[in-house]
Motif scaffolding. Structure first.
Motif, PDB file in Angstrom:
ATOM      1  N   CYS A 185      45.257  51.435  38.172  1.00 48.01           N
ATOM      2  CA  CYS A 185      45.612  51.974  36.863  1.00 48.01           C
ATOM      3  C   CYS A 185      45.029  51.171  35.701  1.00 48.01           C
ATOM      4  O   CYS A 185      44.396  51.752  34.812  1.00 48.01           O
ATOM      5  CB  CYS A 185      47.127  52.072  36.745  1.00 48.01           C
ATOM      6  N   PRO A 186      45.208  49.835  35.640  1.00 53.40           N
ATOM      7  CA  PRO A 186      44.626  49.100  34.512  1.00 53.40           C
ATOM      8  C   PRO A 186      43.108  49.151  34.484  1.00 53.40           C
ATOM      9  O   PRO A 186      42.496  49.104  33.407  1.00 53.40           O
ATOM     10  CB  PRO A 186      45.131  47.666  34.714  1.00 53.40           C
ATOM     11  N   PHE A 187      42.483  49.268  35.659  1.00 50.37           N
ATOM     12  CA  PHE A 187      41.026  49.390  35.702  1.00 50.37           C
ATOM     13  C   PHE A 187      40.582  50.681  35.012  1.00 50.37           C
ATOM     14  O   PHE A 187      39.649  50.690  34.205  1.00 50.37           O
ATOM     15  CB  PHE A 187      40.544  49.368  37.153  1.00 50.37           C
ATOM     16  N   ILE A 188      41.275  51.780  35.321  1.00 47.15           N
ATOM     17  CA  ILE A 188      40.942  53.068  34.703  1.00 47.15           C
ATOM     18  C   ILE A 188      41.223  53.031  33.202  1.00 47.15           C
ATOM     19  O   ILE A 188      40.407  53.487  32.391  1.00 47.15           O
ATOM     20  CB  ILE A 188      41.731  54.204  35.378  1.00 47.15           C
ATOM     21  N   ILE A 189      42.391  52.482  32.827  1.00 52.24           N
ATOM     22  CA  ILE A 189      42.728  52.404  31.408  1.00 52.24           C
ATOM     23  C   ILE A 189      41.693  51.591  30.648  1.00 52.24           C
ATOM     24  O   ILE A 189      41.222  51.989  29.578  1.00 52.24           O
ATOM     25  CB  ILE A 189      44.128  51.799  31.212  1.00 52.24           C
ATOM     26  N   GLU A 207      42.511  41.222  33.745  1.00 58.58           N
ATOM     27  CA  GLU A 207      43.047  40.187  34.626  1.00 58.58           C
ATOM     28  C   GLU A 207      43.628  40.770  35.909  1.00 58.58           C
ATOM     29  O   GLU A 207      43.559  40.147  36.970  1.00 58.58           O
ATOM     30  CB  GLU A 207      44.117  39.374  33.890  1.00 58.58           C
ATOM     31  N   VAL A 208      44.177  41.989  35.851  1.00 55.44           N
ATOM     32  CA  VAL A 208      44.833  42.564  37.032  1.00 55.44           C
ATOM     33  C   VAL A 208      43.845  42.801  38.178  1.00 55.44           C
ATOM     34  O   VAL A 208      44.038  42.268  39.282  1.00 55.44           O
ATOM     35  CB  VAL A 208      45.578  43.865  36.665  1.00 55.44           C
ATOM     36  N   PRO A 209      42.770  43.572  37.981  1.00 53.39           N
ATOM     37  CA  PRO A 209      41.825  43.738  39.100  1.00 53.39           C
ATOM     38  C   PRO A 209      41.078  42.457  39.442  1.00 53.39           C
ATOM     39  O   PRO A 209      40.697  42.256  40.605  1.00 53.39           O
ATOM     40  CB  PRO A 209      40.869  44.832  38.602  1.00 53.39           C
ATOM     41  N   VAL A 210      40.875  41.576  38.460  1.00 53.46           N
ATOM     42  CA  VAL A 210      40.210  40.297  38.749  1.00 53.46           C
ATOM     43  C   VAL A 210      41.073  39.466  39.702  1.00 53.46           C
ATOM     44  O   VAL A 210      40.574  38.896  40.677  1.00 53.46           O
ATOM     45  CB  VAL A 210      39.923  39.518  37.446  1.00 53.46           C
ATOM     46  N   ALA A 211      42.389  39.396  39.419  1.00 51.67           N
ATOM     47  CA  ALA A 211      43.285  38.652  40.306  1.00 51.67           C
ATOM     48  C   ALA A 211      43.260  39.243  41.718  1.00 51.67           C
ATOM     49  O   ALA A 211      43.298  38.507  42.716  1.00 51.67           O
ATOM     50  CB  ALA A 211      44.706  38.675  39.742  1.00 51.67           C
ATOM     51  N   PHE A 212      43.156  40.559  41.804  1.00 53.15           N
ATOM     52  CA  PHE A 212      43.138  41.215  43.114  1.00 53.15           C
ATOM     53  C   PHE A 212      41.891  40.839  43.911  1.00 53.15           C
ATOM     54  O   PHE A 212      41.995  40.445  45.081  1.00 53.15           O
ATOM     55  CB  PHE A 212      43.206  42.734  42.946  1.00 53.15           C
TER      56      PHE A 212
END
Length: 452
Positions: free
Chosen positions: A108-112, A334-339
């Motif tokens: 979701c944050p990646f798309i946003i 930061e969210v997808p990077v942390a993943f």
């Protein structure tokens, strides 16, 4: 499963030993994540539409009933699991299915970010043009916006915004994200206060202040309750994994309930100040406040052109928007990077560069679909940009918020302990997560889809 879980927990603990926010740094970063562009144009508009101060009071109640409980749940899951949304839910529940559901808060944050970075780029472009004086060139502002949309310039500024985000996130939690927000959040507050003082001292501005702050309880309807619920949910950036991911970097000694209250208070203060900028300015210059995003890029420049020192205040206004947009964009990245750091063991700098590049490529059609080279790329009357916004905001965010509420309310039995709650406070929080929040989130979903 337990052996694998313990191994994963240990591996992650090693990675995050040096990745921690200070107490103040976390509050700044979380406020930077929550405060965004929507607060500047949407909150004043819906507040005026649904009863002024009466709606504002309703909004505060909704924040307490749905915003704070889910915000605290995200922080608690993040700190308890010490990982990205998927990893945290999998570790804390010991069940793979929760890890899969948590993966939604990574996508979701990646798309946003893919389309939000486009709008952030518009604000940077307008800020530079305003300070340079070329924004107030006598050409109609609607025409200027159309000319911008029909060119490749939005793609350039989208790339610039993604590069800034990658540089900040690539430097790490303390050296990058925390320092960035510690600098920009106080600067944003100073700009808000400056713009508010300028706005309320304009001739005729008090009519706008009264319209914004005078309660009209006769305008409160079931629709206004749904609007207040939705804005309480969306204004805190809930359901998109950013607060949950930031929670993974919170020190064990920090009170999560106090942090949640501080973040909520910062979001409310920003919304209040935004209203005291938008409404007085619009009323002083006879501008219709219900224009949505068009208010920012086509209508308000008319006011800045007419007011004394308009070039300066126009530049400051768009600089304010740029800061709000980029601090939110940093949290989204930061969210997808942390993943990917956890999933593939990449270094932070490598993960930031690759994820930011991928996000730019996915967002490029959004940058060029609002009147640009691929404006014909539409489906069911929606452009590529509109579809990215619709899918993420109307579907993925409410579903993400529902998953968080159900996970903390039912699946993870130690949630209240991690949150630092006991007795009646723990009972009330869990009751809100189990019985109230799921119903309200479903109402938000149905309302955002236009079904109620």
């Amino acid at each position: 499963m337990e052996g694998h879980q313990a191994q994963g927990q240990a591996g992650h603990s090693d990675r995050t030993t040096q990745e921690r926010f200070s107490a103040k740094g976390f509050i700044m970063a979380a406020i930077g994540s929550a405060v965004g562009l929507g607060n500047m144009w949407k909150f004043p508009y819906i507040t005026g539409k649904y009863g002024g101060a009466a709606f504002f009071a309703l909004f505060l109640i909704c924040l307490l009933v749905i915003g704070l409980p889910i915000l605290l749940a995200e922080l608690t899951i993040g700190r308890g699991g010490r990982g990205n949304p998927s990893a945290s839910m999998r570790r804390l529940s010991g069940q793979r299915k929760w890890g899969v559901l948590g993966g939604l808060a990574i996508l979701c944050p990646f798309i946003i970010l893919s389309y939000y970075s486009v709008v952030a780029g518009w604000t940077v472009h307008y800020s530079i043009k305003a300070f340079a004086g070329t924004l107030f060139s006598g050409v109609g502002y609607g025409q200027q916006f159309e000319e911008l949309m029909s060119s490749w310039v939005p793609a350039f500024w989208q790339l610039a915004v993604m590069a800034i985000c990658a540089l900040v996130v690539g430097r790490g939690v303390a050296a990058g994200i925390e320092k960035f927000n510690k600098l920009l959040i106080p600067a944003m507050l100073v700009l808000l206060i400056m713009m508010m003082i300028r706005a309320i001292t304009l001739p005729g501005a008090m009519s706008g202040v009264q319209y914004f702050l005078r309660p009209d309880f006769s305008m409160l309807t079931p629709t206004s309750v749904l609007a207040a619920l939705g804005h309480a949910f969306f204004s805190l950036s809930l359901g998109m994994g950013t607060i949950l991911t930031y929670g993974a970097y919170v020190d064990r000694r920090q009170s999560l309930s106090q942090a949640a209250l501080a973040v909520t208070g910062g979001d409310v203060l920003y919304a209040l100040l935004a209203g005291l900028i938008i409404f007085p300015t619009c009323f002083a210059f006879g501008i219709e406040v219900s224009q949505g995003p068009g208010l920012i890029f086509a209508a308000l420049p008319v006011a800045f052109e007419a007011m004394p020192l308009g070039t300066l205040f126009g530049g400051l206004f768009f600089l304010l928007l740029s800061i709000a947009a980029i601090t939110s964009a940093v949290s989204l990245l930061e969210v997808p990077v942390a993943f990917v750091m956890e999933r593939w063991g990449w270094s932070r700098s490598k993960a930031s560069a690759i994820v930011a590049t991928a996000c730019f490529m996915v967002g490029l059609p959004s940058a060029l679909s609002v009147g640009g080279a691929v404006q014909g790329l539409s489906l069911a009357g929606k452009s590529f940009f509109d579809w990215m916004d619709f899918i993420s905001s109307n579907i993925m965010l409410p579903v993400g918020g529902l998953i968080v509420a159900l996970f903390a309310g039912y699946a993870w039995k130690q949630a209240a302990d991690e949150a630092g709650l006991a007795g009646r406070a723990a009972w009330l929080w869990l009751a809100l997560l189990r019985y109230v929040a799921p119903v309200l989130v479903m109402l938000i979903f149905l309302h955002s889809m236009g079904w109620i």
